[in-house]
Structure formats: structure tokens, C-alpha cells
Design a protein around this motif. Structure first.
Motif, PDB file in Angstrom:
ATOM      1  N   UNK A  95     -32.359   1.361  -0.090  1.00 52.84           N
ATOM      2  CA  UNK A  95     -33.216   1.940  -1.187  1.00 52.84           C
ATOM      3  C   UNK A  95     -32.647   1.201  -2.493  1.00 52.84           C
ATOM      4  N   UNK A  96     -33.467   1.505  -3.402  1.00 48.36           N
ATOM      5  CA  UNK A  96     -32.988   0.888  -4.702  1.00 48.36           C
ATOM      6  C   UNK A  96     -32.885  -0.492  -5.108  1.00 48.36           C
ATOM      7  N   UNK A  97     -31.935  -0.943  -5.736  1.00 53.32           N
ATOM      8  CA  UNK A  97     -31.871  -2.423  -6.167  1.00 53.32           C
ATOM      9  C   UNK A  97     -31.867  -2.487  -7.739  1.00 53.32           C
ATOM     10  N   UNK A  98     -30.905  -3.073  -8.187  1.00 49.46           N
ATOM     11  CA  UNK A  98     -30.914  -3.163  -9.682  1.00 49.46           C
ATOM     12  C   UNK A  98     -30.955  -4.626  -9.938  1.00 49.46           C
ATOM     13  N   UNK A  99     -31.541  -4.894 -11.229  1.00 49.90           N
ATOM     14  CA  UNK A  99     -31.776  -6.149 -11.707  1.00 49.90           C
ATOM     15  C   UNK A  99     -31.535  -6.226 -13.262  1.00 49.90           C
ATOM     16  N   UNK A 100     -30.955  -7.025 -13.711  1.00 52.24           N
ATOM     17  CA  UNK A 100     -30.941  -7.330 -15.259  1.00 52.24           C
ATOM     18  C   UNK A 100     -32.292  -7.158 -15.656  1.00 52.24           C
ATOM     19  N   UNK A 101     -32.263  -6.783 -17.104  1.00 56.15           N
ATOM     20  CA  UNK A 101     -33.421  -6.531 -17.956  1.00 56.15           C
ATOM     21  C   UNK A 101     -34.350  -7.911 -18.000  1.00 56.15           C
ATOM     22  N   UNK A 102     -35.502  -8.094 -17.815  1.00 57.74           N
ATOM     23  CA  UNK A 102     -35.972  -9.473 -18.246  1.00 57.74           C
ATOM     24  C   UNK A 102     -35.707  -9.845 -19.681  1.00 57.74           C
ATOM     25  N   UNK A 103     -35.570  -8.815 -20.582  1.00 59.64           N
ATOM     26  CA  UNK A 103     -35.174  -9.336 -21.803  1.00 59.64           C
ATOM     27  C   UNK A 103     -33.767 -10.134 -22.071  1.00 59.64           C
ATOM     28  N   UNK A 104     -32.841  -9.741 -21.177  1.00 62.43           N
ATOM     29  CA  UNK A 104     -31.555 -10.655 -21.122  1.00 62.43           C
ATOM     30  C   UNK A 104     -31.931 -11.651 -20.066  1.00 62.43           C
ATOM     31  N   UNK A 105     -32.794 -11.958 -19.736  1.00 66.09           N
ATOM     32  CA  UNK A 105     -32.867 -13.149 -18.753  1.00 66.09           C
ATOM     33  C   UNK A 105     -33.663 -14.301 -19.501  1.00 66.09           C
ATOM     34  N   UNK A 106     -34.534 -13.876 -20.412  1.00 61.78           N
ATOM     35  CA  UNK A 106     -35.423 -15.007 -21.114  1.00 61.78           C
ATOM     36  C   UNK A 106     -34.581 -15.523 -22.222  1.00 61.78           C
ATOM     37  N   UNK A 107     -34.490 -16.813 -22.117  1.00 61.96           N
ATOM     38  CA  UNK A 107     -33.809 -17.445 -23.244  1.00 61.96           C
ATOM     39  C   UNK A 107     -34.571 -17.629 -24.438  1.00 61.96           C
ATOM     40  N   UNK A 108     -35.768 -17.959 -24.459  1.00 64.36           N
ATOM     41  CA  UNK A 108     -36.634 -18.144 -25.716  1.00 64.36           C
ATOM     42  C   UNK A 108     -38.093 -17.484 -25.260  1.00 64.36           C
ATOM     43  N   UNK A 109     -38.600 -17.049 -26.400  1.00 69.00           N
ATOM     44  CA  UNK A 109     -40.304 -16.590 -26.150  1.00 69.00           C
ATOM     45  C   UNK A 109     -40.987 -16.969 -27.458  1.00 69.00           C
ATOM     46  N   UNK A 110     -41.838 -17.718 -27.141  1.00 66.60           N
ATOM     47  CA  UNK A 110     -42.777 -18.069 -28.503  1.00 66.60           C
ATOM     48  C   UNK A 110     -41.990 -18.916 -29.501  1.00 66.60           C
ATOM     49  N   UNK A 111     -40.986 -19.736 -29.129  1.00 67.30           N
ATOM     50  CA  UNK A 111     -40.188 -20.479 -30.086  1.00 67.30           C
ATOM     51  C   UNK A 111     -39.175 -19.460 -30.814  1.00 67.30           C
ATOM     52  N   UNK A 112     -38.839 -18.257 -30.545  1.00 69.53           N
ATOM     53  CA  UNK A 112     -37.965 -17.479 -30.885  1.00 69.53           C
ATOM     54  C   UNK A 112     -36.768 -17.325 -29.924  1.00 69.53           C
ATOM     55  N   UNK A 113     -35.391 -17.260 -30.316  1.00 72.20           N
ATOM     56  CA  UNK A 113     -34.620 -16.762 -29.274  1.00 72.20           C
ATOM     57  C   UNK A 113     -34.579 -15.207 -29.070  1.00 72.20           C
ATOM     58  N   UNK A 114     -34.426 -15.029 -27.786  1.00 73.54           N
ATOM     59  CA  UNK A 114     -34.424 -13.450 -27.676  1.00 73.54           C
ATOM     60  C   UNK A 114     -32.803 -12.968 -27.557  1.00 73.54           C
TER      61      UNK A 114
END
Length: 170
Positions: free
Chosen positions: A151-170
Motif C-alpha cells: 500500500x501507499x507510496x510516497x513521492x516528492x511534490x511536483x513543485x519540488x521536481x519542476x525546475x522552471x514553469x512559464x519562464x519562472x524558476x520554481x
């Protein structure tokens, strides 16, 4: 099951029931792998299915021998160097092939564990299996009916994995 739910709920299974999986199901699993994308459509993967004593003989090549001994079958995935045109791209294709198989296995309510540590002994395994030098063992998948589904399973938040979004650093 929706594909994203299937992806989110797939887990490695390390303990299996003592039940046989029909070879027709194994062929369907290999078929799922066969349809993975590959550069230039070179399909650099080759498969070997082991069961019984042949399967159990591979257990001595890994510290995770209990997984191999408990599984009904092993699917060995090889890179065929004669079919290869770019090593890194071909390894990624083999990863996609394996993921296709793991997802299909999960969709059939079966269990699998992708073993990697055993690759430390790939040359010895090739010799024991009497395989051509053009075949490089890249993965071993232990396959069986799960004793229980993890059961379960953990993943890092998507926010922590995206380096750039729409030209802005996350």
C-alpha cells in the motif's frame, strides 16, 4: 482502471503466492513490452523467461535471492548490441519496455519486482545461460501472484521536481 490510477497504485511486490502464471499471460506481458517506443524503432530488447530450477539457479547472483526463489517466473531483459544504435537512448527504450510490462502486470492483478542489484553479476549470468556476447542483461523482473499488495507510496511534490514553469524558476 484509469491509466493514471494504474501508474499511481503500481508497487514492487517481493513476496508471492505459490501459484502458477499461465504462459499465455507471460506472452501478453512481453507483448506490452514489445510496444514500447525506441529510437529509430530499433526495438533493442530481447527477453528470456525462466521458471523452476533455471529460475532458482539465478538466486545465488543476488542478495535478494528470496525474491527470485519466491517468484513463479523471471523475465530477463537484454540489450541486443547488434540492434543498438545509441547506448543511452537504447537503455531509455528498455526502461520504457520494462515500465510497459510492469504496468500490464499490475493491471492483471499480478505482482512484479524489477531487480537491479543482480546486474553486478551480469557477465557470470551470461556465461551460465550460455548467451552470446552481444546480449547485455539490463533487468530481471520477478513475476508472480502477490502474497499481498503493498500500500501507499510516497513521492516528492511536483513543485519540488519542476525546475522552471512559464519562464519562472520554481
Amino acid at each position: 482502471m484509469e491509466i493514471l490510477d494504474l501508474i499511481r497504485t503500481r508497487r514492487s511486490v517481493r513476496k508471492f503466492k505459490k501459484e502458477k502464471i499461465p504462459f499465455e499471460i507471460v506472452e501478453e506481458i512481453l507483448e506490452a513490452g514489445r510496444w514500447a517506443p525506441s529510437g529509430l524503432n530499433n526495438q533493442p530488447w530481447r527477453f528470456m523467461v525462466l521458471e523452476g530450477e533455471e529460475k532458482d539457479n539465478l538466486a545465488k547472483y543476488t542478495k535478494y535471492s528470496y525474491i527470485i526463489k519466491g517468484a513463479d517466473k523471471l523475465i530477463l531483459v537484454f540489450l541486443d548490441k547488434e540492434a543498438s544504435y545509441h547506448y543511452e537512448k537504447d537503455l531509455m527504450a528498455i526502461g520504457a519496455c520494462i515500465q510497459n510490462m510492469l504496468l500490464y502486470i499490475h493491471s492483471k492483478k499480478l505482482g512484479a519486482c524489477w531487480l537491479g542489484e543482480i546486474l553486478n553479476k551480469r557477465e557470470e549470468i551470461n556465461k551460465v545461460l550460455n548467451l552470446s556476447k552481444n546480449l547485455v542483461l539490463e533487468a530481471v523482473i520477478a513475476l508472480g501472484k502477490p502474497l499481498k499488495l503493498p500500500k501507499g507510496g510516497k513521492r516528492k511534490s511536483l513543485k519540488r521536481l519542476i525546475l522552471k514553469r512559464g519562464g519562472k524558476r520554481c
